[in-house]
Design an enzyme around this catalytic site. Structure first.
Site, PDB file in Angstrom:
ATOM      1  N   GLY A   1       0.758  -1.250   0.000  1.00  0.00           N
ATOM      2  CA  GLY A   1       0.000   0.000   0.000  1.00  0.00           C
ATOM      3  C   GLY A   1       0.780   1.286   0.000  1.00  0.00           C
ATOM      4  O   GLY A   1       0.188   2.361  -0.159  1.00  0.00           O
TER       5      GLY A   1
ATOM      6  N   GLU B   1       3.913  -6.585   1.993  1.00  0.00           N
ATOM      7  CA  GLU B   1       3.605  -7.012   0.621  1.00  0.00           C
ATOM      8  C   GLU B   1       3.638  -5.817  -0.335  1.00  0.00           C
ATOM      9  O   GLU B   1       2.610  -5.432  -0.905  1.00  0.00           O
ATOM     10  CB  GLU B   1       2.205  -7.636   0.585  1.00  0.00           C
ATOM     11  CG  GLU B   1       2.014  -8.813   1.516  1.00  0.00           C
ATOM     12  CD  GLU B   1       0.547  -9.239   1.612  1.00  0.00           C
ATOM     13  OE1 GLU B   1      -0.348  -8.470   1.205  1.00  0.00           O
ATOM     14  OE2 GLU B   1       0.302 -10.356   2.096  1.00  0.00           O
ATOM     15  N   PRO B   2       4.792  -5.205  -0.529  1.00  0.00           N
ATOM     16  CA  PRO B   2       4.825  -4.038  -1.410  1.00  0.00           C
ATOM     17  C   PRO B   2       4.750  -4.419  -2.880  1.00  0.00           C
ATOM     18  O   PRO B   2       5.338  -5.416  -3.305  1.00  0.00           O
ATOM     19  CB  PRO B   2       6.186  -3.397  -1.098  1.00  0.00           C
ATOM     20  CG  PRO B   2       7.033  -4.523  -0.610  1.00  0.00           C
ATOM     21  CD  PRO B   2       6.123  -5.541   0.011  1.00  0.00           C
ATOM     22  N   GLY B   3       4.010  -3.665  -3.631  1.00  0.00           N
ATOM     23  CA  GLY B   3       3.941  -3.869  -5.078  1.00  0.00           C
ATOM     24  C   GLY B   3       4.357  -2.587  -5.774  1.00  0.00           C
ATOM     25  O   GLY B   3       5.490  -2.425  -6.227  1.00  0.00           O
ATOM     26  N   ARG B   4       3.415  -1.637  -5.780  1.00  0.00           N
ATOM     27  CA  ARG B   4       3.613  -0.375  -6.492  1.00  0.00           C
ATOM     28  C   ARG B   4       4.910   0.336  -6.117  1.00  0.00           C
ATOM     29  O   ARG B   4       5.608   0.855  -6.992  1.00  0.00           O
ATOM     30  CB  ARG B   4       2.437   0.550  -6.176  1.00  0.00           C
ATOM     31  CG  ARG B   4       2.400   1.825  -6.995  1.00  0.00           C
ATOM     32  CD  ARG B   4       1.427   2.843  -6.389  1.00  0.00           C
ATOM     33  NE  ARG B   4       0.153   2.290  -6.049  1.00  0.00           N
ATOM     34  CZ  ARG B   4      -0.935   2.318  -6.831  1.00  0.00           C
ATOM     35  NH1 ARG B   4      -0.872   2.891  -8.013  1.00  0.00           N
ATOM     36  NH2 ARG B   4      -2.076   1.784  -6.426  1.00  0.00           N
TER      37      ARG B   4
ATOM     38  N   TYR C   1      -9.107   5.111 -13.107  1.00  0.00           N
ATOM     39  CA  TYR C   1      -9.037   5.834 -11.828  1.00  0.00           C
ATOM     40  C   TYR C   1      -8.861   7.332 -12.028  1.00  0.00           C
ATOM     41  O   TYR C   1      -8.596   8.050 -11.074  1.00  0.00           O
ATOM     42  CB  TYR C   1      -7.855   5.342 -10.978  1.00  0.00           C
ATOM     43  CG  TYR C   1      -7.688   3.863 -10.898  1.00  0.00           C
ATOM     44  CD1 TYR C   1      -8.583   3.078 -10.169  1.00  0.00           C
ATOM     45  CD2 TYR C   1      -6.627   3.221 -11.532  1.00  0.00           C
ATOM     46  CE1 TYR C   1      -8.420   1.716 -10.083  1.00  0.00           C
ATOM     47  CE2 TYR C   1      -6.456   1.855 -11.449  1.00  0.00           C
ATOM     48  CZ  TYR C   1      -7.357   1.114 -10.727  1.00  0.00           C
ATOM     49  OH  TYR C   1      -7.193  -0.244 -10.644  1.00  0.00           O
TER      50      TYR C   1
ATOM     51  N   CYS D   1     -11.989   3.185 -29.518  1.00  0.00           N
ATOM     52  CA  CYS D   1     -13.238   3.909 -29.764  1.00  0.00           C
ATOM     53  C   CYS D   1     -13.975   4.227 -28.472  1.00  0.00           C
ATOM     54  O   CYS D   1     -15.070   3.709 -28.218  1.00  0.00           O
ATOM     55  CB  CYS D   1     -14.130   3.087 -30.678  1.00  0.00           C
ATOM     56  SG  CYS D   1     -13.263   2.652 -32.170  1.00  0.00           S
ATOM     57  N   GLU D   2     -13.361   5.017 -27.620  1.00  0.00           N
ATOM     58  CA  GLU D   2     -13.982   5.463 -26.377  1.00  0.00           C
ATOM     59  C   GLU D   2     -13.331   6.776 -25.998  1.00  0.00           C
ATOM     60  O   GLU D   2     -12.118   6.915 -26.138  1.00  0.00           O
ATOM     61  CB  GLU D   2     -13.671   4.492 -25.224  1.00  0.00           C
ATOM     62  CG  GLU D   2     -14.323   3.183 -25.347  1.00  0.00           C
ATOM     63  CD  GLU D   2     -14.719   2.613 -23.991  1.00  0.00           C
ATOM     64  OE1 GLU D   2     -14.878   3.371 -23.026  1.00  0.00           O
ATOM     65  OE2 GLU D   2     -14.869   1.389 -23.950  1.00  0.00           O
TER      66      GLU D   2
HETATM   67  N1  LLP Z   1      -1.413  -7.019  -0.660  1.00  0.00           N
HETATM   68  C1  LLP Z   1      -2.728  -7.107  -0.958  1.00  0.00           C
HETATM   69  C2  LLP Z   1      -3.565  -8.055  -0.211  1.00  0.00           C
HETATM   70  C3  LLP Z   1      -3.277  -6.297  -1.974  1.00  0.00           C
HETATM   71  O1  LLP Z   1      -4.578  -6.381  -2.252  1.00  0.00           O
HETATM   72  C4  LLP Z   1      -2.436  -5.390  -2.679  1.00  0.00           C
HETATM   73  C5  LLP Z   1      -2.965  -4.542  -3.756  1.00  0.00           C
HETATM   74  C6  LLP Z   1      -1.066  -5.349  -2.333  1.00  0.00           C
HETATM   75  C7  LLP Z   1      -0.592  -6.179  -1.318  1.00  0.00           C
HETATM   76  C8  LLP Z   1      -0.078  -4.462  -3.041  1.00  0.00           C
HETATM   77  O2  LLP Z   1      -0.365  -3.118  -2.833  1.00  0.00           O
HETATM   78  P1  LLP Z   1       0.621  -1.968  -3.362  1.00  0.00           P
HETATM   79  O3  LLP Z   1       1.889  -2.023  -2.550  1.00  0.00           O
HETATM   80  O4  LLP Z   1       0.875  -2.207  -4.806  1.00  0.00           O
HETATM   81  O5  LLP Z   1      -0.165  -0.713  -3.135  1.00  0.00           O
HETATM   82  N2  LLP Z   1      -4.787  -1.346  -9.870  1.00  0.00           N
HETATM   83  C9  LLP Z   1      -4.704  -0.332  -8.837  1.00  0.00           C
HETATM   84  C10 LLP Z   1      -4.084  -0.860  -7.561  1.00  0.00           C
HETATM   85  C11 LLP Z   1      -4.795  -2.070  -6.977  1.00  0.00           C
HETATM   86  C12 LLP Z   1      -4.158  -2.598  -5.700  1.00  0.00           C
HETATM   87  C13 LLP Z   1      -4.788  -3.884  -5.259  1.00  0.00           C
HETATM   88  N3  LLP Z   1      -4.193  -4.516  -4.111  1.00  0.00           N
HETATM   89  C14 LLP Z   1      -3.951   0.869  -9.408  1.00  0.00           C
HETATM   90  O6  LLP Z   1      -3.550   0.847 -10.573  1.00  0.00           O
HETATM   91  O7  LLP Z   1      -3.794   1.892  -8.716  1.00  0.00           O
END
Ligand code: LLP
Length: 420
Positions: free
Chosen positions: A239, A275-278, A318, A344-345
């Site tokens: 997050g 659990e970092p992603g972004r 978003y 086409c949107e």
């Molecule tokens: N853990 C869980 C259980 C999650 O649901 C998520 C993201 C993460 C970790 C990773 O979160 P992050 O560190 O990436 O914020 N498609 C959207 C973002 C959806 C996030 C869903 N869950 C966007 O493009 O902003």
């Protein structure tokens, strides 16, 4: 000539010029920096080094096999939300024993597979899921390691579509239900209680909600300990936000510091995962696209590029603002443009009212596109999914080929009776 760049307070340049990549691979193409991906992961590692902490990279933000392999080589664990993501982790050389399976609705097959490969924890999100996991574990004669995802009703103060920790969201269970689930789970011979999980939202730009969530789950762990239910793991979710425009998210180091302080303040010795992603991938990638046409109406000027909302849906879905820069800096063609694609949107745009100097044939780079870019691509308008490239110093590798029409159409069929 602009080289590969990413923004994350510092500007980093890989050595391969973007136009060279475009010439060799075509456009639209996602380009990621190995150095940036590794650096962001290492910042978490260093930041949490004083805690018993594991980084479980959130596969959903960028699930390319090469990116996962890179994470696995760093020693990362993984956070997955589907059987498909589990297969990716395995094929990329990741360890199921270091992998957490999150998500609101795991199918029987997904649970079977996860248990058979020795998953670290299944994070369940309802009582019904507990029953299903118990049944599957019994049938396989295995023990299912489980954690319960708690919905702490905390406002992550982010876009409503990516806010997940409020009462009205579908995620997790409230504290009372969590306690009931734990009480039941400890009675089951085929279940092993591992931990408590929480994930309240994505693109969070302040630390208060994170700290509040940690406090709530420590409260719960203490309450459970009073009943002799022992929690050995706290999963804090992902997050952490990134800077797309002028947001001021905490740095990775500040985030880690807040986690550590929150744990120490409560004198909590339980192992944690994040659990970092972004925060690892977003500012490690750009989407490269070429200007096809410039079109003026009475009201507007459009730069129509060859990338579209099927390649990168974040602006359409978003209303996300993502920086767009020309790859070649020049003096001619300066104007205020809506950067739009061929779909086409009217939702098919990357950015609106951007002042740029561009002409047909020029390349643009959409910044911060390493997260939730390629993974959310679709075939809308029967457009092939884009290529992906990983830059590593002065070299680059194509890590996903551009989809072909045969690949898109290959699994469709026409019933014989319609062939006449
Ligand atoms: N853990 C869980 C259980 C999650 O649901 C998520 C993201 C993460 C970790 C990773 O979160 P992050 O560190 O990436 O914020 N498609 C959207 C973002 C959806 C996030 C869903 N869950 C966007 O493009 O902003």
């Amino acid at each position: 000539m602009s080289h590969f760049v990413y923004r994350n307070d510092l500007l980093y340049a890989e050595l391969v010029p973007l136009d060279q990549i475009a010439k060799s691979v075509g456009t639209p193409t996602y380009v990621y920096s190995r150095a940036a991906l590794e650096e962001h992961w290492q910042e978490f590692k260093i930041g949490l080094s004083k805690l018993d902490a594991s980084i479980r990279y959130s596969v959903k933000s960028n699930s390319n096999l090469a990116v996962l392999a890179l994470m696995a080589r760093l020693g990362s664990g993984f956070d997955i939300v589907s059987g498909g993501e589990l297969e990716r982790v395995i094929r990329a050389g990741g360890q199921p024993e270091q992998t957490i399976f999150s998500g609101v609705a795991k199918s029987r097959e997904e649970i079977e597979r996860a248990l058979s490969v020795g998953i670290f924890s299944i994070n369940l999100e309802s009582y019904a899921e507990l029953i299903r996991i118990t049944e599957v574990a019994q049938a396989l004669n295995l023990t299912a390691p489980i954690s319960v995802r708690v919905n702490p009703n905390i406002d992550a103060k982010t876009h409503p579509y990516i806010s997940t920790g409020l009462e009205e969201n579908k995620f997790g269970v409230n504290v009372d239900e969590a306690i009931a689930i734990f009480r039941h789970a400890v009675q089951q011979p085929h279940l092993k209680v591992v931990g408590i999980a929480v994930h309240i939202g994505s693109q969070m730009t302040s630390l208060e909600p994170v700290v509040e969530a940690i406090d709530r789950i420590i409260d719960l762990a203490e309450q459970l300990a009073d009943e002799n239910i022992w929690i050995s793991h706290l999963d804090l979710g992902g997050g952490l936000g990134v800077r797309y425009r002028d947001e001021q998210p905490p740095t990775i180091a500040e985030y880690c510091n807040a986690v550590q302080t929150a744990m120490n303040r409560r004198n909590c010795q339980i192992a944690v995962s994040i659990e970092p992603g972004r925060s690892i991938t977003a500012n490690a990638g750009v989407l490269l696209s070429q200007v096809e046409y410039v079109k003026s109406t009475e009201k507007k000027q459009f730069a129509i590029v060859d990338g579209a909302m099927n390649d990168l849906i974040r602006p359409a879905l978003y209303d996300a603002w993502m920086e767009i820069v020309p790859v070649q800096l020049k003096q001619t063609g300066s104007g205020v443009y809506d950067i739009v694609g061929p779909i086409c949107e009217s939702a098919d745009f990357f950015g609106k009212q951007r002042t740029l100097a561009i002409e047909p044939g020029d390349l643009i780079a959409v910044h911060s596109a390493g997260a939730y870019g390629a993974v959310m691509a679709s075939n809308y308008n029967t457009r092939p999914k884009p290529a992906e490239v990983l830059v590593d110093g002065d070299q680059f590798d194509q890590i996903r080929s551009r989809e072909t029409f045969d690949e898109i159409l290959g699994n469709e069929s026409i019933p014989v009776k319609l062939l006449k």
